[in-house]
Write a protein that holds these residues in place. Structure first.
Motif, PDB file in Angstrom:
ATOM      1  N   VAL A  19       0.847  -1.197   0.000  1.00 44.04           N
ATOM      2  CA  VAL A  19       0.000   0.000   0.000  1.00 44.04           C
ATOM      3  C   VAL A  19       0.880   1.244   0.000  1.00 44.04           C
ATOM      4  CG1 VAL A  19      -1.713   1.323   1.302  1.00 44.04           C
ATOM      5  CG2 VAL A  19      -1.923  -1.161   1.128  1.00 44.04           C
ATOM      6  N   LEU A  20       1.903   1.251   0.835  1.00 44.95           N
ATOM      7  CA  LEU A  20       2.790   2.410   0.934  1.00 44.95           C
ATOM      8  C   LEU A  20       3.518   2.671  -0.385  1.00 44.95           C
ATOM      9  CD1 LEU A  20       3.746   4.595   2.885  1.00 44.95           C
ATOM     10  CD2 LEU A  20       5.615   3.066   3.542  1.00 44.95           C
ATOM     11  N   ALA A  21       3.918   1.629  -1.099  1.00 44.15           N
ATOM     12  CA  ALA A  21       4.579   1.802  -2.394  1.00 44.15           C
ATOM     13  C   ALA A  21       3.649   2.471  -3.401  1.00 44.15           C
ATOM     14  CB  ALA A  21       5.064   0.459  -2.928  1.00 44.15           C
ATOM     15  N   HIS A  22       2.378   2.103  -3.373  1.00 43.32           N
ATOM     16  CA  HIS A  22       1.402   2.727  -4.268  1.00 43.32           C
ATOM     17  C   HIS A  22       1.161   4.187  -3.877  1.00 43.32           C
ATOM     18  CE1 HIS A  22       0.779  -1.392  -5.516  1.00 43.32           C
ATOM     19  NE2 HIS A  22       0.133  -0.920  -6.574  1.00 43.32           N
ATOM     20  N   VAL A  23       1.061   4.456  -2.578  1.00 46.23           N
ATOM     21  CA  VAL A  23       0.889   5.836  -2.107  1.00 46.23           C
ATOM     22  C   VAL A  23       2.098   6.667  -2.526  1.00 46.23           C
ATOM     23  CG1 VAL A  23       0.759   7.315  -0.061  1.00 46.23           C
ATOM     24  CG2 VAL A  23      -0.642   5.246  -0.202  1.00 46.23           C
ATOM     25  N   ALA A  27       1.782   9.944  -4.784  1.00 49.99           N
ATOM     26  CA  ALA A  27       2.227  11.214  -4.178  1.00 49.99           C
ATOM     27  C   ALA A  27       3.354  11.838  -4.988  1.00 49.99           C
ATOM     28  CB  ALA A  27       2.659  10.977  -2.733  1.00 49.99           C
ATOM     29  N   THR A  28       4.281  11.027  -5.442  1.00 51.85           N
ATOM     30  CA  THR A  28       5.389  11.547  -6.239  1.00 51.85           C
ATOM     31  C   THR A  28       4.876  12.227  -7.499  1.00 51.85           C
ATOM     32  OG1 THR A  28       6.896   9.861  -5.407  1.00 51.85           O
ATOM     33  CG2 THR A  28       7.492  10.908  -7.482  1.00 51.85           C
ATOM     34  N   ALA A  29       3.991  11.560  -8.199  1.00 55.60           N
ATOM     35  CA  ALA A  29       3.450  12.128  -9.438  1.00 55.60           C
ATOM     36  C   ALA A  29       2.684  13.427  -9.180  1.00 55.60           C
ATOM     37  CB  ALA A  29       2.554  11.109 -10.136  1.00 55.60           C
ATOM     38  N   LYS A  30       1.835  13.411  -8.163  1.00 53.47           N
ATOM     39  CA  LYS A  30       1.011  14.600  -7.891  1.00 53.47           C
ATOM     40  C   LYS A  30       1.853  15.756  -7.359  1.00 53.47           C
ATOM     41  CE  LYS A  30      -3.113  14.620  -6.948  1.00 53.47           C
ATOM     42  NZ  LYS A  30      -3.773  15.317  -8.054  1.00 53.47           N
ATOM     43  N   LEU A  31       2.751  15.487  -6.439  1.00 52.69           N
ATOM     44  CA  LEU A  31       3.521  16.572  -5.828  1.00 52.69           C
ATOM     45  C   LEU A  31       4.553  17.153  -6.795  1.00 52.69           C
ATOM     46  CD1 LEU A  31       3.889  15.190  -2.203  1.00 52.69           C
ATOM     47  CD2 LEU A  31       2.199  16.801  -3.109  1.00 52.69           C
ATOM     48  N   LEU A  79      -2.981   2.016  -9.317  1.00 49.25           N
ATOM     49  CA  LEU A  79      -2.367   3.350  -9.391  1.00 49.25           C
ATOM     50  C   LEU A  79      -3.304   4.349 -10.064  1.00 49.25           C
ATOM     51  CD1 LEU A  79       1.331   2.565 -10.319  1.00 49.25           C
ATOM     52  CD2 LEU A  79       0.488   3.555  -8.183  1.00 49.25           C
ATOM     53  N   GLU A  80      -3.923   3.929 -11.148  1.00 50.54           N
ATOM     54  CA  GLU A  80      -4.859   4.813 -11.853  1.00 50.54           C
ATOM     55  C   GLU A  80      -6.051   5.163 -10.967  1.00 50.54           C
ATOM     56  OE1 GLU A  80      -5.817   2.974 -15.591  1.00 50.54           O
ATOM     57  OE2 GLU A  80      -3.740   3.095 -16.292  1.00 50.54           O
ATOM     58  N   ILE A  84      -6.888   8.985  -9.620  1.00 49.59           N
ATOM     59  CA  ILE A  84      -8.190   9.617  -9.862  1.00 49.59           C
ATOM     60  C   ILE A  84      -8.807  10.046  -8.532  1.00 49.59           C
ATOM     61  CG2 ILE A  84     -10.571   9.158 -10.603  1.00 49.59           C
ATOM     62  CD1 ILE A  84      -9.285   7.388 -12.847  1.00 49.59           C
ATOM     63  N   ALA A  85      -8.750   9.168  -7.539  1.00 54.30           N
ATOM     64  CA  ALA A  85      -9.307   9.502  -6.220  1.00 54.30           C
ATOM     65  C   ALA A  85      -8.572  10.697  -5.615  1.00 54.30           C
ATOM     66  CB  ALA A  85      -9.215   8.301  -5.280  1.00 54.30           C
ATOM     67  N   ALA A  86      -7.241  10.723  -5.727  1.00 59.15           N
ATOM     68  CA  ALA A  86      -6.449  11.817  -5.157  1.00 59.15           C
ATOM     69  C   ALA A  86      -6.795  13.155  -5.801  1.00 59.15           C
ATOM     70  CB  ALA A  86      -4.961  11.527  -5.310  1.00 59.15           C
ATOM     71  N   SER A  87      -7.237  13.123  -7.046  1.00 59.92           N
ATOM     72  CA  SER A  87      -7.597  14.357  -7.747  1.00 59.92           C
ATOM     73  C   SER A  87      -9.000  14.845  -7.401  1.00 59.92           C
ATOM     74  CB  SER A  87      -7.494  14.146  -9.264  1.00 59.92           C
ATOM     75  OG  SER A  87      -6.162  13.875  -9.613  1.00 59.92           O
ATOM     76  N   GLY A  88      -9.780  14.024  -6.738  1.00 57.69           N
ATOM     77  CA  GLY A  88     -11.144  14.394  -6.373  1.00 57.69           C
ATOM     78  C   GLY A  88     -11.189  15.278  -5.147  1.00 57.69           C
ATOM     79  N   ALA A  89     -12.352  15.808  -4.867  1.00 55.71           N
ATOM     80  CA  ALA A  89     -12.533  16.735  -3.743  1.00 55.71           C
ATOM     81  C   ALA A  89     -12.207  16.099  -2.396  1.00 55.71           C
ATOM     82  CB  ALA A  89     -13.970  17.254  -3.726  1.00 55.71           C
ATOM     83  N   GLY A  90     -12.464  14.807  -2.241  1.00 53.84           N
ATOM     84  CA  GLY A  90     -12.209  14.135  -0.969  1.00 53.84           C
ATOM     85  C   GLY A  90     -10.797  13.609  -0.827  1.00 53.84           C
ATOM     86  N   GLY A  91     -10.011  13.662  -1.891  1.00 59.70           N
ATOM     87  CA  GLY A  91      -8.655  13.150  -1.840  1.00 59.70           C
ATOM     88  C   GLY A  91      -8.603  11.635  -1.894  1.00 59.70           C
ATOM     89  N   LEU A  92      -7.448  11.089  -1.607  1.00 62.94           N
ATOM     90  CA  LEU A  92      -7.236   9.652  -1.651  1.00 62.94           C
ATOM     91  C   LEU A  92      -7.571   9.052  -0.287  1.00 62.94           C
ATOM     92  CD1 LEU A  92      -6.256   7.019  -2.861  1.00 62.94           C
ATOM     93  CD2 LEU A  92      -3.906   7.772  -2.459  1.00 62.94           C
ATOM     94  N   ASP A  93      -8.647   8.273  -0.249  1.00 63.32           N
ATOM     95  CA  ASP A  93      -9.097   7.629   0.979  1.00 63.32           C
ATOM     96  C   ASP A  93      -8.740   6.151   0.893  1.00 63.32           C
ATOM     97  OD1 ASP A  93     -10.375   6.600   3.192  1.00 63.32           O
ATOM     98  OD2 ASP A  93     -12.304   7.541   2.762  1.00 63.32           O
TER      99      ASP A  93
END
Length: 120
Positions: A19-23, A27-31, A79-80, A84-93
């Motif tokens: 899970v941490l590897a996916h996060v 995070a790397t891509a978004k930040l 990852l996809e 997509i979830a991270a880009s939404g209003a609620g973020g990555l849950d």
């Protein structure tokens, strides 16, 4: 269990290595693109239950520490879905199992929270 160390105070949060590897990949891509987002999860009962959320922003120190030396394989579909979830209003849950593939999101994933800053 891998460790996500967050902020200058180095608050620590433990996640399954996969899970941490996916996060980390999301995070790397978004930040890199200066796209901050919320990362949230359900807290286990040992820390009172409930849920936690942290704001991931390029200006906030963030580090990843894995138990295993080998890098876990990444699941492209997961990852996809996470991006997509991270880009939404609620973020990555991470507790949103209905929307995240279970191929790399173990149902036994336990997250432990340390309320005291990590000392290194």
């Amino acid at each position: 269990m891998g460790l996500l160390a967050y902020s200058a105070e180095r608050m620590s949060f433990y996640f399954d290595d996969v899970v941490l590897a996916h996060v980390q990949a999301v995070a790397t891509a978004k930040l890199r693109r200066h796209e901050p987002f919320f990362l949230s999860w359900r807290d286990p009962q040992v820390v009172g239950g409930g849920r936690s959320a942290i704001w991931l922003h390029p200006s906030i120190p963030l580090s990843f520490h894995f138990d295993a030396c080998e890098r876990p394989p990444l699941d492209r579909q997961l990852l996809e879905e996470m991006a997509i979830a991270a880009s939404g209003a609620g973020g990555l849950d991470l507790s949103d199992e209905g929307h995240l593939s279970r191929t790399a999101m173990p149902s036994h994933n336990a997250m432990k929270r340390h309320d005291l800053p990590m000392t290194v």
